[in-house]
Motif scaffolding. Structure first.
Motif, PDB file in Angstrom:
ATOM      1  N   SER A 292       6.785   0.383  -8.240  1.00  0.00           N
ATOM      2  CA  SER A 292       5.324   0.123  -7.548  1.00  0.00           C
ATOM      3  C   SER A 292       4.635  -1.144  -8.220  1.00  0.00           C
ATOM      4  CB  SER A 292       4.329   1.413  -7.807  1.00  0.00           C
ATOM      5  OG  SER A 292       5.069   2.406  -7.279  1.00  0.00           O
TER       6      SER A 292
ATOM      7  N   VAL B 293       0.865  -1.237  -0.024  1.00  0.00           N
ATOM      8  CA  VAL B 293      -0.027   0.050   0.094  1.00  0.00           C
ATOM      9  C   VAL B 293       0.686   1.284  -0.079  1.00  0.00           C
ATOM     10  CG1 VAL B 293      -1.739   1.299   1.184  1.00  0.00           C
ATOM     11  CG2 VAL B 293      -1.944  -1.400   1.145  1.00  0.00           C
ATOM     12  N   VAL B 294       1.700   1.165   0.914  1.00  0.00           N
ATOM     13  CA  VAL B 294       2.729   2.554   1.209  1.00  0.00           C
ATOM     14  C   VAL B 294       3.689   2.588  -0.094  1.00  0.00           C
ATOM     15  CG1 VAL B 294       4.349   3.619   2.578  1.00  0.00           C
ATOM     16  CG2 VAL B 294       2.553   2.259   3.551  1.00  0.00           C
TER      17      VAL B 294
ATOM     18  N   LEU C   7      -1.173   7.486  -9.425  1.00  0.00           N
ATOM     19  CA  LEU C   7      -1.518   6.225  -8.894  1.00  0.00           C
ATOM     20  C   LEU C   7      -2.748   5.557  -9.283  1.00  0.00           C
ATOM     21  CD1 LEU C   7      -0.847   7.067  -4.865  1.00  0.00           C
ATOM     22  CD2 LEU C   7       0.519   5.586  -6.471  1.00  0.00           C
TER      23      LEU C   7
ATOM     24  N   TYR D 294       6.760   3.680   5.581  1.00  0.00           N
ATOM     25  CA  TYR D 294       7.280   2.822   4.780  1.00  0.00           C
ATOM     26  C   TYR D 294       8.601   2.068   5.265  1.00  0.00           C
ATOM     27  CZ  TYR D 294       9.431   0.986   0.580  1.00  0.00           C
ATOM     28  OH  TYR D 294      10.352  -0.030  -0.493  1.00  0.00           O
TER      29      TYR D 294
ATOM     30  N   THR E 168      -1.812   9.003   0.685  1.00  0.00           N
ATOM     31  CA  THR E 168      -1.316  10.247   0.052  1.00  0.00           C
ATOM     32  C   THR E 168      -1.929  11.409   0.535  1.00  0.00           C
ATOM     33  OG1 THR E 168      -0.449   8.841  -1.925  1.00  0.00           O
ATOM     34  CG2 THR E 168      -0.382  11.322  -2.207  1.00  0.00           C
TER      35      THR E 168
ATOM     36  N   SER F  64       2.665   4.767  -3.005  1.00  0.00           N
ATOM     37  CA  SER F  64       2.393   6.152  -2.503  1.00  0.00           C
ATOM     38  C   SER F  64       3.918   7.040  -2.249  1.00  0.00           C
ATOM     39  CB  SER F  64       1.656   6.259  -1.335  1.00  0.00           C
ATOM     40  OG  SER F  64       1.635   7.552  -0.868  1.00  0.00           O
TER      41      SER F  64
ATOM     42  N   SER G  28      -3.909   3.349  -1.038  1.00  0.00           N
ATOM     43  CA  SER G  28      -2.707   4.119  -1.242  1.00  0.00           C
ATOM     44  C   SER G  28      -2.875   5.509  -1.667  1.00  0.00           C
ATOM     45  CB  SER G  28      -2.114   3.364  -2.683  1.00  0.00           C
ATOM     46  OG  SER G  28      -0.859   3.982  -3.126  1.00  0.00           O
TER      47      SER G  28
END
Length: 664
Positions: free
Chosen positions: A229, A44-45, A78, A295, A282, A48, A278
């Motif tokens: 990503s 998820v992180v 994203l 992260y 952000t 971002s 995500s």
């Protein structure tokens, strides 16, 4: 030999320790789920932080609100990235390697440029003594700085995502020979720049770049962030799919986006969930420093859990000396523990995000695993033996209808309770009946020639079979007509092998309650001696599949509440209140070819899937927590994720659902 025997004894003692201690098993499962959920949290992180960091390098002299512009552009990129996932990566994968190589060359050249321009003596920083001096002189502040230093090595934890497409040796060579030198040059260049420009520590990478090449570098950085990503998103899909295969995650739709590469999958539900999370991270944090803290904690947790589990792998899987496991824990574990402890300090400053995500996914996995386990225990306790199902009396008026009936169950022995419930209410079943059990084994792949384990149930003339379909946690499950064709072919091959076995035994009857099982080989040139020795095994509660694959029937719990709440149809069968068997024989089955022809004719008449639609409820004497977990949480997950019928891609016009209530 002595050393090998000692290692085996240590392995056995560790195994007995986990088997005999309930709390150690729960602790091990919790640690595994924590590492897995933190890896999902990193999924998820990572998009971002990667995209946001790349976008932040845009020169914003003419932008009124640079932060809002960066956040908006990051969210757009994203959303675009996740919207492209349904189309698969194989169409653009040929661009990934050139982009990564271009990015590595770019950062290494920029690093070399900064070293030569600002401080050539910075190359001495590779000596370990400088790290030691830094820790001694800086004290607690130096320890706290490790929470930011760890970001220099993040990304290495995602290398496992490439193991599905490259060998471990190639990954090691690429990292040690290309990636590592380029990254070291880049960080040396930034260190040389900061040694002369101490006030420009924020976004030092982009500030160390000449203005004339800022735009091209930002473009390359954005492309590289998309590739990074994509790698983590694909890895998250793979993790979820493996958890689902091992019964630790609800059913989800798995789409195979490539016909050539097995590991390329797409899970729609997880994709859109990752996108929402995500983008939310952000928009919520709006700062690369805070997202970096989140992260860093996710990555260090994954690394530390991996090292702890590797110590068990060294002892229990590789069966090496305990000294090697201790050395691994001392060297790697102590360093990762240092990074992890420093990252924990930043929980209030963004580090809470991966913890919250990990707790959410751990709750889903734990509840699903617990509910599924209790459901299986109930099925195992309430299963009906073949002897009991064959003793049904003639009063039910049992009839055989044309076609093949596939009864799905999690049981590898006995008759599932849903079938007895079905026949006592609708006393008819198909001409050929197959009890299908799909099992995921703890190996990555199961060879196609060992995929199906076929056995006969009852006398030959009843045409009742059991088929255990085995998949590794990385295998792709066959769907629809292809699965039906392979299943029928396996049964037909079993009938042929059974006929050969009858000839070997000089006509002795093979009629038994659970019959015999045969692993169907891929080729048809099988000699009788090989059949008798290696491919036919007794179905006596433990089904020996091969030297490294086995299933053990679950022990039946002695729960009084479960016994009191059994279905009335099951109870009537177990009481033996009926007379002789009513399972009508299929006529004209004199030889193997006749039985195979009956199977082919039944296949031509159609295949019907019989699946249970169970409602799991906690028994009356259960605790409040158990009632909340089973009656509400597990029920919510079961109703809102995909049903087994959809997961198995069963056509609706060929499906029969048998409803039952399980009190656990």
């Amino acid at each position: 030999m002595e050393r090998s025997g000692t290692n085996d004894m240590k392995w056995a003692s560790v195994l007995r320790l986990f088997e005999s201690n309930y709390f150690m098993r729960v602790g091990l499962l919790t640690m595994v789920l924590l590492g897995t959920c933190m890896a999902i949290g990193a999924g998820v992180v990572t998009p971002s932080i990667s995209v946001f960091s790349a976008v932040s390098g845009i020169n914003g002299h003419h932008i009124i609100d640079k932060q809002c512009f960066e956040v908006l552009l990051t969210c757009i990129l994203l959303v675009s990235l996740f919207c492209l996932q349904p189309y698969g990566t194989h169409r653009v994968a040929f661009l990934f390697a050139p982009i990564v190589i271009l990015w590595l060359v770019t950062i290494s050249l920029i690093g070399f440029y900064n070293i030569m321009k600002w401080n050539p003596t910075i190359i001495r920083a590779v000596l370990p003594q400088y790290m030691y001096n830094f820790m001694i002189l800086s004290g607690i502040q130096g320890w706290l700085s490790f929470g930011g230093i760890v970001l220099c090595i993040t990304g290495t934890e995602a290398m496992f995502a490439n193991l599905g497409h490259f060998s471990p040796l190639s990954v090691k060579m690429a990292f040690a020979g290309v990636v590592y030198p380029c990254v070291v040059l880049s960080y040396m260049g930034q260190a040389a720049f900061l040694s002369k420009n101490e006030g420009k520590i924020f976004q030092s990478f982009y500030k160390s770049i000449p203005d004339s090449i800022n735009c091209p570098v930002v473009v390359v950085a954005i492309l590289a962030s998309v590739v990074a990503s994509q790698s983590v998103i694909s890895a998250t899909f793979s993790i979820i799919n493996q958890c689902r295969a091992m019964g630790c995650f609800p059913y989800v739709k798995v789409v195979h986006t490539s016909n050539n590469i097995i590991g390329q999958i797409y899970i729609p539900e997880i994709n859109w969930m990752l996108m929402l999370l995500s983008v939310s991270v952000t928009l919520g944090l709006r700062d690369t420093g805070l997202i970096g803290n989140a992260y860093g904690l996710a990555v260090t947790t994954v690394m530390l859990v991996t090292t702890l589990l590797m110590c068990l792998v060294v002892i229990m899987v590789w069966r090496k000396r305990s000294f090697l496991a201790f050395a691994l824990l001392l060297v790697s574990g102590s360093l990762e523990g240092l990074f992890f402890s420093a990252s924990l300090i930043k929980v209030p400053k963004g580090g809470w995000v991966p913890l919250a995500l990990a707790l959410l996914f751990m709750a889903i996995m734990s509840i699903w695993h617990y509910g599924t386990t209790k459901k299986y225990e109930f099925e195992a306790e309430n299963k009906v033996s073949v002897k009991q199902i064959l003793s049904l009396g003639p009063g039910l008026g049992m009839v055989r209808v044309p076609g093949v009936g596939l009864v799905y169950s999690n049981l590898v022995t006995g008759i599932p309770s849903i079938f007895s419930h079905f026949v006592t209410n609708i006393p008819a079943f198909h001409e050929v009946l197959v009890f299908v059990c799909i099992k995921s084994v703890q190996v990555p792949y199961v060879p196609q020639k060992e995929r199906f384990l076929v056995g006969r149930i009852g006398p030959i003339v009843y045409m009742m079979f059991r088929c255990i379909v085995r998949y590794g946690y990385k295998d792709l499950e066959e769907e629809g007509p292809k699965f039906e064709e392979m299943l029928v072919h396996s049964i037909e091959e079993f009938i042929r092998l059974e006929s050969i076995w009858e000839d070997i035994e000089d006509g002795h009857s093979m009629n038994g309650m659970d019959g015999m099982n045969a692993t169907i080989p891929e080729n048809e040139d099988t000699y009788p001696s090989e059949i008798a020795h290696s491919t036919i095994h007794l179905d006596d509660g433990r089904i020996d599949l091969s030297a490294h694959l086995s299933f053990q029937a679950a022990a039946s719990p002695s729960s009084a509440s479960s016994k009191d709440t059994r279905n009335s149809s099951i109870s009537s069968i177990r009481k033996g209140s009926f007379g002789k068997s009513v399972f009508k024989e299929v006529p004209n089955l004199k030889g193997g070819e006749d039985r195979a022809q009956v199977l082919r004719d039944a296949r031509a008449s159609g295949i019907t899937y019989v699946l249970g639609r169970s409602v799991v409820r906690a028994s009356q004497n259960s605790s409040l927590l158990k009632r909340a977990v089973i009656n509400h949480a597990y029920f919510f997950l079961k109703e809102n994720f995909r049903s087994p019928a959809l997961a198995l891609h069963v056509p609706h016009n060929c499906l029969i659902r048998v409803g039952m209530v399980y009190y656990v």
